[in-house]
Design a protein around this motif. Sequence first.
Motif, PDB file in Angstrom:
ATOM      1  N   THR A 195     -56.187  23.227   2.187  1.00 49.70           N
ATOM      2  CA  THR A 195     -56.459  24.353   2.120  1.00 49.70           C
ATOM      3  C   THR A 195     -58.020  24.531   2.546  1.00 49.70           C
ATOM      4  O   THR A 195     -58.429  25.715   3.061  1.00 49.70           O
ATOM      5  CB  THR A 195     -56.025  25.193   0.928  1.00 49.70           C
ATOM      6  OG1 THR A 195     -54.393  25.105   0.899  1.00 49.70           O
ATOM      7  CG2 THR A 195     -56.275  26.508   0.840  1.00 49.70           C
ATOM      8  N   GLU A 235     -52.153  26.410  10.629  1.00 50.07           N
ATOM      9  CA  GLU A 235     -50.788  26.065  10.402  1.00 50.07           C
ATOM     10  C   GLU A 235     -50.542  24.814  10.643  1.00 50.07           C
ATOM     11  O   GLU A 235     -49.068  24.162  10.367  1.00 50.07           O
ATOM     12  CB  GLU A 235     -49.856  27.161  10.888  1.00 50.07           C
ATOM     13  CG  GLU A 235     -49.854  27.316  12.453  1.00 50.07           C
ATOM     14  CD  GLU A 235     -50.932  27.931  13.198  1.00 50.07           C
ATOM     15  OE1 GLU A 235     -51.065  27.844  14.459  1.00 50.07           O
ATOM     16  OE2 GLU A 235     -52.021  28.277  12.164  1.00 50.07           O
ATOM     17  N   GLU A 271     -52.177  25.596   2.277  1.00 47.49           N
ATOM     18  CA  GLU A 271     -51.589  26.890   1.940  1.00 47.49           C
ATOM     19  C   GLU A 271     -50.988  27.564   3.254  1.00 47.49           C
ATOM     20  O   GLU A 271     -50.077  28.163   3.038  1.00 47.49           O
ATOM     21  CB  GLU A 271     -52.442  28.000   1.271  1.00 47.49           C
ATOM     22  CG  GLU A 271     -52.863  27.658  -0.075  1.00 47.49           C
ATOM     23  CD  GLU A 271     -53.799  28.546  -0.918  1.00 47.49           C
ATOM     24  OE1 GLU A 271     -54.394  29.503  -0.223  1.00 47.49           O
ATOM     25  OE2 GLU A 271     -54.133  28.319  -2.098  1.00 47.49           O
ATOM     26  N   LYS A 272     -51.581  27.355   4.318  1.00 51.38           N
ATOM     27  CA  LYS A 272     -51.207  27.705   5.467  1.00 51.38           C
ATOM     28  C   LYS A 272     -50.502  26.869   6.618  1.00 51.38           C
ATOM     29  O   LYS A 272     -50.182  27.137   7.636  1.00 51.38           O
ATOM     30  CB  LYS A 272     -52.228  28.313   6.368  1.00 51.38           C
ATOM     31  CG  LYS A 272     -52.911  29.661   5.559  1.00 51.38           C
ATOM     32  CD  LYS A 272     -54.204  30.274   6.411  1.00 51.38           C
ATOM     33  CE  LYS A 272     -54.728  31.448   5.621  1.00 51.38           C
ATOM     34  NZ  LYS A 272     -55.764  32.210   6.326  1.00 51.38           N
ATOM     35  N   THR A 273     -50.347  25.651   6.076  1.00 46.63           N
ATOM     36  CA  THR A 273     -49.613  24.634   6.798  1.00 46.63           C
ATOM     37  C   THR A 273     -48.119  24.992   6.993  1.00 46.63           C
ATOM     38  O   THR A 273     -47.524  25.453   5.936  1.00 46.63           O
ATOM     39  CB  THR A 273     -49.488  23.321   6.168  1.00 46.63           C
ATOM     40  OG1 THR A 273     -50.705  22.944   6.094  1.00 46.63           O
ATOM     41  CG2 THR A 273     -48.942  22.294   7.138  1.00 46.63           C
ATOM     42  N   SER A 274     -47.563  25.100   8.230  1.00 44.33           N
ATOM     43  CA  SER A 274     -46.446  25.469   8.493  1.00 44.33           C
ATOM     44  C   SER A 274     -45.344  24.437   8.052  1.00 44.33           C
ATOM     45  O   SER A 274     -45.296  23.419   8.095  1.00 44.33           O
ATOM     46  CB  SER A 274     -45.952  25.821   9.982  1.00 44.33           C
ATOM     47  OG  SER A 274     -45.988  24.699  10.727  1.00 44.33           O
TER      48      SER A 274
END
Length: 313
Positions: free
Chosen positions: A129, A139, A161-164
């Motif tokens: 993050t 992502e 937090e934004k990793t897909s």
Amino acid sequence: MPDTRTVDGPIGLVGAGYIGHLFAQRFALAGYEVRAWSRGGSARTLHARLRQSVSTLAETGAVERSAVDEVLGRVSTHDDLASALAPCAAVMESIVEDAQAKSACYQGIEAAVAADALVWSSTSNFPMTRLAAGMAHPERASVVHPVQTQLIIFVEVVAGEKTSDATVATTMRFCDDVGLRAVHVRKEIPGFLWNRVWHAMLREMLHLVDIGAVDPLELDSLVQTTLRAFVPVFGPLQMTDLIGHDTLRDISNALYPELATNRTASRTIERHVADGRLGVKSGRGFYDDNDQRVAELTGRLYRIARQLDNDSA
């Protein structure tokens, strides 16, 4: 080489030091093309280090002798970051452990690769993050932290937090492709899993040395012998089932107040640093014959790594 691959294309390598070299070795042994770039001079010596390490693996029977030239043939080194990474379907970053430097590095990586190329970091502590905060496509970024052996057979995959979810799933499948045991760390915590377990044990060991309860080399031998006897068969949590959770509760309640709680490095380590006893890098640490010991133990480590690698297949 399998007919289908999770990652369809070369793997970029940014940072060709010790960790980068081991990843290059693992990827190339699995049949992937590796395109390496490094800001320092480590990329220029990458082939020599690979020849030495893969030759050692061949001597122990871990790989065929023909693999030495095959691995070197799959790894190329480049002077320009953009041209090195342009065709890559994924990039492994293993540069200096500095959050600002890593974040800046990702801008260069993103400028060079396609929008769907995966970006991995071998960081041992920083959350993705934080590292991916300036990325255009956070992502696609995740941590792939190696727990070191000479073969890197175990990694921790940690999402930001934004990793897909797709990035995590693809990364886990890729690890399987290249023979890496991958554990999905389901919460982004400092140090991830293994470093926390390792340092918890190490803190207690050093505390026992600090208070004069034991000779450090005798303690090292005790722990090594005990772990060698039990851990290959019973994991620590399996051991709690054997002990009994009620018994463990009673022991824990009595013992935990006595365990180390220090929040900084041990006095012994501080004293060693002040005295220049830095371990292998200075030749002296807890052991004064590190040069000879490391040479002797490396062959043993390769044989153990080979067995672990076989067990993971």
